[in-house]
Design a protein around this motif. Structure first.
Motif, PDB file in Angstrom:
ATOM      1  N   THR A  21       6.224 -61.703 -14.065  1.00  0.00           N
ATOM      2  CA  THR A  21       6.083 -60.374 -13.436  1.00  0.00           C
ATOM      3  C   THR A  21       4.684 -60.142 -12.898  1.00  0.00           C
ATOM      4  O   THR A  21       4.293 -58.998 -12.666  1.00  0.00           O
ATOM      5  CB  THR A  21       6.418 -59.280 -14.463  1.00  0.00           C
ATOM      6  N   LEU A  22       3.933 -61.200 -12.703  1.00  0.00           N
ATOM      7  CA  LEU A  22       2.538 -61.047 -12.305  1.00  0.00           C
ATOM      8  C   LEU A  22       2.389 -60.298 -10.983  1.00  0.00           C
ATOM      9  O   LEU A  22       1.518 -59.432 -10.840  1.00  0.00           O
ATOM     10  CB  LEU A  22       1.889 -62.426 -12.213  1.00  0.00           C
ATOM     11  N   ASP A  23       3.235 -60.603 -10.013  1.00  0.00           N
ATOM     12  CA  ASP A  23       3.147 -59.933  -8.706  1.00  0.00           C
ATOM     13  C   ASP A  23       3.352 -58.436  -8.842  1.00  0.00           C
ATOM     14  O   ASP A  23       2.623 -57.630  -8.240  1.00  0.00           O
ATOM     15  CB  ASP A  23       4.179 -60.525  -7.748  1.00  0.00           C
ATOM     16  N   ASP A  24       4.364 -58.039  -9.621  1.00  0.00           N
ATOM     17  CA  ASP A  24       4.646 -56.608  -9.805  1.00  0.00           C
ATOM     18  C   ASP A  24       3.488 -55.912 -10.504  1.00  0.00           C
ATOM     19  O   ASP A  24       3.109 -54.794 -10.139  1.00  0.00           O
ATOM     20  CB  ASP A  24       5.928 -56.430 -10.625  1.00  0.00           C
ATOM     21  N   PHE A  25       2.950 -56.576 -11.504  1.00  0.00           N
ATOM     22  CA  PHE A  25       1.850 -55.978 -12.259  1.00  0.00           C
ATOM     23  C   PHE A  25       0.624 -55.776 -11.372  1.00  0.00           C
ATOM     24  O   PHE A  25       0.009 -54.699 -11.354  1.00  0.00           O
ATOM     25  CB  PHE A  25       1.510 -56.874 -13.450  1.00  0.00           C
ATOM     26  N   LEU A  26       0.262 -56.823 -10.636  1.00  0.00           N
ATOM     27  CA  LEU A  26      -0.913 -56.722  -9.764  1.00  0.00           C
ATOM     28  C   LEU A  26      -0.714 -55.691  -8.662  1.00  0.00           C
ATOM     29  O   LEU A  26      -1.642 -54.964  -8.301  1.00  0.00           O
ATOM     30  CB  LEU A  26      -1.224 -58.096  -9.162  1.00  0.00           C
ATOM     31  N   GLN A  27       0.507 -55.623  -8.124  1.00  0.00           N
ATOM     32  CA  GLN A  27       0.795 -54.659  -7.069  1.00  0.00           C
ATOM     33  C   GLN A  27       0.586 -53.232  -7.569  1.00  0.00           C
ATOM     34  O   GLN A  27       0.035 -52.387  -6.861  1.00  0.00           O
ATOM     35  CB  GLN A  27       2.242 -54.848  -6.588  1.00  0.00           C
ATOM     36  N   SER A  28       0.995 -52.975  -8.795  1.00  0.00           N
ATOM     37  CA  SER A  28       0.868 -51.612  -9.336  1.00  0.00           C
ATOM     38  C   SER A  28      -0.597 -51.217  -9.508  1.00  0.00           C
ATOM     39  O   SER A  28      -0.947 -50.044  -9.341  1.00  0.00           O
ATOM     40  CB  SER A  28       1.599 -51.508 -10.674  1.00  0.00           C
ATOM     41  N   THR A  29      -1.463 -52.173  -9.855  1.00  0.00           N
ATOM     42  CA  THR A  29      -2.870 -51.825 -10.091  1.00  0.00           C
ATOM     43  C   THR A  29      -3.589 -51.402  -8.816  1.00  0.00           C
ATOM     44  O   THR A  29      -4.646 -50.766  -8.885  1.00  0.00           O
ATOM     45  CB  THR A  29      -3.619 -53.014 -10.721  1.00  0.00           C
ATOM     46  N   LEU A  30      -3.031 -51.742  -7.660  1.00  0.00           N
ATOM     47  CA  LEU A  30      -3.644 -51.326  -6.393  1.00  0.00           C
ATOM     48  C   LEU A  30      -3.499 -49.841  -6.139  1.00  0.00           C
ATOM     49  O   LEU A  30      -4.182 -49.288  -5.284  1.00  0.00           O
ATOM     50  CB  LEU A  30      -3.036 -52.113  -5.234  1.00  0.00           C
ATOM     51  N   HIS A  31      -2.616 -49.190  -6.881  1.00  0.00           N
ATOM     52  CA  HIS A  31      -2.336 -47.775  -6.643  1.00  0.00           C
ATOM     53  C   HIS A  31      -2.807 -46.892  -7.788  1.00  0.00           C
ATOM     54  O   HIS A  31      -2.400 -45.738  -7.884  1.00  0.00           O
ATOM     55  CB  HIS A  31      -0.826 -47.580  -6.437  1.00  0.00           C
ATOM     56  N   LEU A  32      -3.655 -47.414  -8.635  1.00  0.00           N
ATOM     57  CA  LEU A  32      -4.130 -46.639  -9.769  1.00  0.00           C
ATOM     58  C   LEU A  32      -5.218 -45.665  -9.328  1.00  0.00           C
ATOM     59  O   LEU A  32      -5.827 -45.809  -8.271  1.00  0.00           O
ATOM     60  CB  LEU A  32      -4.655 -47.571 -10.860  1.00  0.00           C
ATOM     61  N   SER A  33      -5.471 -44.677 -10.169  1.00  0.00           N
ATOM     62  CA  SER A  33      -6.393 -43.596  -9.820  1.00  0.00           C
ATOM     63  C   SER A  33      -7.837 -44.073  -9.855  1.00  0.00           C
ATOM     64  O   SER A  33      -8.153 -45.126 -10.415  1.00  0.00           O
ATOM     65  CB  SER A  33      -6.215 -42.428 -10.787  1.00  0.00           C
TER      66      SER A  33
END
Length: 843
Positions: A266-278
């Motif tokens: 799930t590395l891609d999903d995890f990294l993608q989510s961190t791009l949208h963090l506050s």
């Protein structure tokens, strides 16, 4: 909130809870249990949880006591469920007056009801979850939902796929609601209490994370189910909460509690989510933690990692085929990391996206992230050095944007060598690494250079090619030249500029650096001595740039040349033409050291350096004599004498240098037999130097020591060290004679006697007389015909008269007197085995 009022409130609440629990237990322990009264007592102590006057830490103490009381109630209900209809009780407690006691009792009875066979678990789960929404106070709501999670964690159904789905939905929903309550706490109260609320939230974070821990403990979940049904929902909530503390903590929980193979998939999903963090989210903590977890996984289970990477490759190919059929969607997916089974590529591409999407991300975080990516590549792809080159190329582009706080990049600079067991990795990197290092402050470059060199020395890494030698010294270039002209004088001294005419007062740190640099010369090695010499020439081309500090490195360089000559002599492959080249290199290098003295660069240390240069020449002369190149050996002896005459002015150093000259000449064998005239000229000059020393004591000792140069013999048990053509055995004396000149020996001893007698201090003269006696005995034992019994008796009488004239009780002559007595004792002992000693006066 003051601690004292909080503590008083807690004490009062704890007292009430303890009393009510005791009363509840009495009601339940009666022969005829009074269950309704027990519920009233339970409702009473549960009402204490309605308080809002306690901090989370103190509220937890109250909660633990309440939990123990409810556990007793649960156990009772489970044992007596045949007589107590749990369905009726579950409905009955919902009529309690206050919502907090009502929900706690409902969860208590509901959880017991779920443990009964054929109970409607799914309905009870949904009902309790929905009813829990009635408490919206952050602290009370969090503990209530935590209680719900604790009581149901072993009871949630997982037998069928449908049950598992409901269980996961239940846990995730509870997690989402708890996270909302936790985030809401941030916005309560006055802004002046922000720090206190932050502390309280950190105390409560473990309650929220417990739901994710529970999901990770479900054995029925595989990595594909986790990827499709669990992680997306959890990440969606984490991104949507827009709270940096919650995001950082929850992502860390995900990394820590779920298996490593889940993270790989799930590395891609995890990294993608961190791009949208506050904003304010600490990217480096999460990413570094994740990367370190993957690195440990690789070290622990390399075979399992290989299988999962293979699965990733299959999934990547399937996704690529899918994207080819949906090319119109590519524009909307530009912010996603590139799909690849190569973990380095994933993180490397992600780092570029991170810079694009978060331009305010500080360089400290970026340096730590790139350091972790570098370690990941070295762990998963240890032979792919191009990955490391890419990292340093990217880092170089980043630091070119600013000139401030560049020291934060030092850990990244050291990563290739500190993380890799083979220090030679750093020699395989391209110019990106060197340019990156050169762009950092001089102090950082110097520290990195020392770190690299220490690793090479520690592991004794051999440098056997031109490229390796050049690359290593290019990495150490900060010690040879200083490109920063704005450095202070200290920096100039540290990093090799010739900004000062007197560089003798250098710090121990600088000296240790250049001593390490000198040791690096010993790392240069080639099985072919001539190739080895070429590598030494390359090393010198770098060393000569370090100004006056060549005095630390050149001696090692020259002794390496001597070592090569010795090796070639042993294997009998010393080519005359190459030997000439060696000698020219040696002489030129030594001359450069002497130049430091002549031009005044090193005034205070000039004598010591000149002594070093002279000793180097003596060592070269000796090895050339041993290799039978006596003409070259004679030239180096002459050079040594020139240095002595022109550069050694201190009387103490002159005496030490003469001792070195005498010792070296005494070891020579081939020049004695091959060119006796030259040898005689050398030893005569040496004796003359001794007679011209400033101090009488030094003159005396130098002259009587020079006498050994006219009397060179070896015992037969050392004949393996003496070549037959230069030695003449004397069977009577059982010794090998190299050179004997009775007359010259006697002249030296007599001259030393005259010098000793001319000393103004009688105790000094006495000491020298005793020393001369010892030397005379040596020549007598070994057959010098001019050192007669009469001569020795005369010396003994001279010494005895001197002692009497001074007075035996004078403490100033204690040492020479004892020396004299030991000498006489030796004579008496020798008389027992050698009749010649019987005539010597020993009293």
């Amino acid at each position: 909130m003051n601690q004292a009022p909080d503590s008083k409130t807690l004490e009062d609440s704890l007292l009430i809870v303890k009393q009510q629990i005791t009363l509840m237990r009495k009601c339940l322990d009666n022969k005829t249990p009074q269950f309704m009264d027990a519920l009233k007592h339970a409702s009473t102590f549960l009402s204490e949880l309605r308080t809002n006057k306690l901090s989370p830490k103190l509220y937890y103490e109250l909660y633990v006591l309440v939990f123990d009381g409810l556990t007793y109630l649960s156990d009772f209900l489970k044992e007596s469920h045949q007589t107590n209809h749990l369905a009726d009780l579950y409905e009955l407690v919902q009529y309690a007056g206050n919502i907090v006691p009502r929900l706690y009792l409902m969860i208590t009875i509901g959880s017991v009801y779920m443990s009964i066979e054929n109970a409607p678990k799914l309905e009870i789960m949904k009902d309790m979850l929905e009813m829990s929404a009635g408490v919206q106070d952050p602290i009370r709501g969090l503990f209530l939902r935590y209680y719900l999670s604790q009581k149901t964690k072993e009871l949630l159904p997982t037998e069928t796929e449908s049950d598992l789905k409901e269980t996961i939905q239940f846990t995730i929903t509870n997690f989402i609601e708890m996270n909302k309550l936790w985030v809401r706490l941030k916005h309560q109260g006055h802004s002046s209490e922000r720090e206190r609320r932050l502390k309280e939230r950190k105390e409560l974070q473990i309650l929220v994370g417990s739901n994710l821990v529970r999901i990770s403990q479900l054995d029925q979940i595989d990595k594909f189910y986790y990827k499709e049904s669990i992680l997306p929902k959890v990440l969606e909530q984490i991104v949507q909460c827009k709270d940096s503390l919650a995001q950082e903590y929850l992502l860390d929980v995900i990394i820590q509690v779920f298996p490593d193979e889940f993270h790989l998939l799930t590395l891609d999903d995890f990294l993608q989510s961190t791009l949208h963090l506050s904003e304010g989210f600490s990217m480096n903590k999460i990413l570094v933690t994740l990367i370190n977890r993957l690195i440990d996984f690789q070290k622990r289970e390399p075979a399992n990692v290989k299988v999962i990477i293979s699965e990733l490759s299959t999934l990547s190919l399937q996704k690529d085929d899918h994207e080819e059929n949906h090319t119109e969607e590519k524009d909307s997916e530009k912010t996603e990391p590139q799909v690849s089974s190569n973990l380095f590529e994933k993180f490397y591409n992600y780092s570029h996206l991170l810079v694009e999407n978060k331009p305010d991300l500080n360089f400290k975080d970026l340096s730590l992230i790139l350091e972790a990516i570098c370690k990941l590549s070295l762990s998963y792809y240890p032979q792919d050095y191009e990955n490391i080159n890419k990292v340093f190329g990217f880092a170089l582009a980043l630091i070119q944007q600013t000139t401030q706080h560049l020291e934060i990049w030092e850990p990244l600079l050291k990563t290739p060598i500190c993380y890799k067991f083979d220090p030679k990795l750093v020699l395989s990197l391209d110019d990106n690494y060197k340019q990156f290092a050169n762009a950092l402050p001089t102090a950082v470059q110097s520290a990195n250079a020392l770190y690299i060199l220490e690793k090479f020395l520690e592991q004794d890494v051999r440098l056997s090619t031109v490229e390796e030698v050049k690359t290593l010294y290019e990495l150490l270039a900060v010690w040879f030249t200083s490109k920063d002209s704005s450095d202070s004088n200290t920096n100039s001294l540290l990093f090799g500029t010739e900004s000062s005419k007197n560089e003798s007062d250098e710090s121990p740190e600088v000296v240790s650096q250049y001593e390490a640099l000198a040791k690096s010369i010993h790392l240069i090695h080639h099985t072919n001595p001539y190739k080895h010499f070429e590598l030494l020439e390359i090393a010198k081309s770098f060393m000569l740039k370090s100004g006056s500090r060549v005095r630390y490195t050149y001696p090692t360089l020259l002794f390496s040349v001597i070592k090569l000559i010795r090796k070639l002599t042993i294997i009998k492959k010393l080519n005359a033409l190459k030997l000439k080249q060696f000698c020219q290199f040696f002489s030129a290098t030594n001359a450069e050291l002497l130049t430091l003295i002549s031009n005044g660069t090193l005034q205070s240390q000039g004598g010591v350096l000149a002594q070093t240069c002279m000793n180097l020449n003596l060592s070269m002369a000796l090895i050339l004599d041993q290799s039978t190149h006596i003409d070259l050996s004679y030239e180096f002896f002459i050079n040594s004498f020139v240095i002595y005459e022109e550069s050694i002015v201190d009387s103490r150093l002159q005496f030490q240098c003469l001792l070195s000259i005498i010792g070296t000449l005494h070891k020579c064998r081939n020049i004695v037999n091959g060119n006796g005239d030259n040898f005689d000229a050398l030893i005569s000059k040496t004796a003359l130097y001794g007679s011209k020393l400033l101090k009488k004591t030094d003159q005396c000792r130098a002259v009587y020591l020079a006498s050994h140069l006219w009397w060179i013999i070896e015992e037969l048990d050392e004949e393996d060290e003496i070549e037959s053509e230069t030695a003449k055995p004397n069977e009577d004396e059982l010794q090998v004679v190299i050179k004997t000149d009775n007359k010259k020996v006697l002249e030296c001893l007599q001259k030393s006697l005259r010098i000793a007698d001319s000393c103004l201090e009688t105790n000094v003269s006495l000491e020298l007389f005793v020393e001369i006696l010892s030397r005379s005995l040596y020549f007598f034992i070994h057959g010098n015909e001019l050192i007669t019994i009469k001569y020795l008796n005369g010396l003994i009488e001279l010494i005895q008269n001197s002692i009497q004239s001074i007075g035996e009780e004078n403490t100033s002559i204690d040492t020479p007197t004892k020396h004299f007595q030991r000498t006489l004792e030796y004579i008496r002992q020798q008389a027992q085995i050698d009749s010649r000693f019987e005539e010597i006066k020993d009293r």
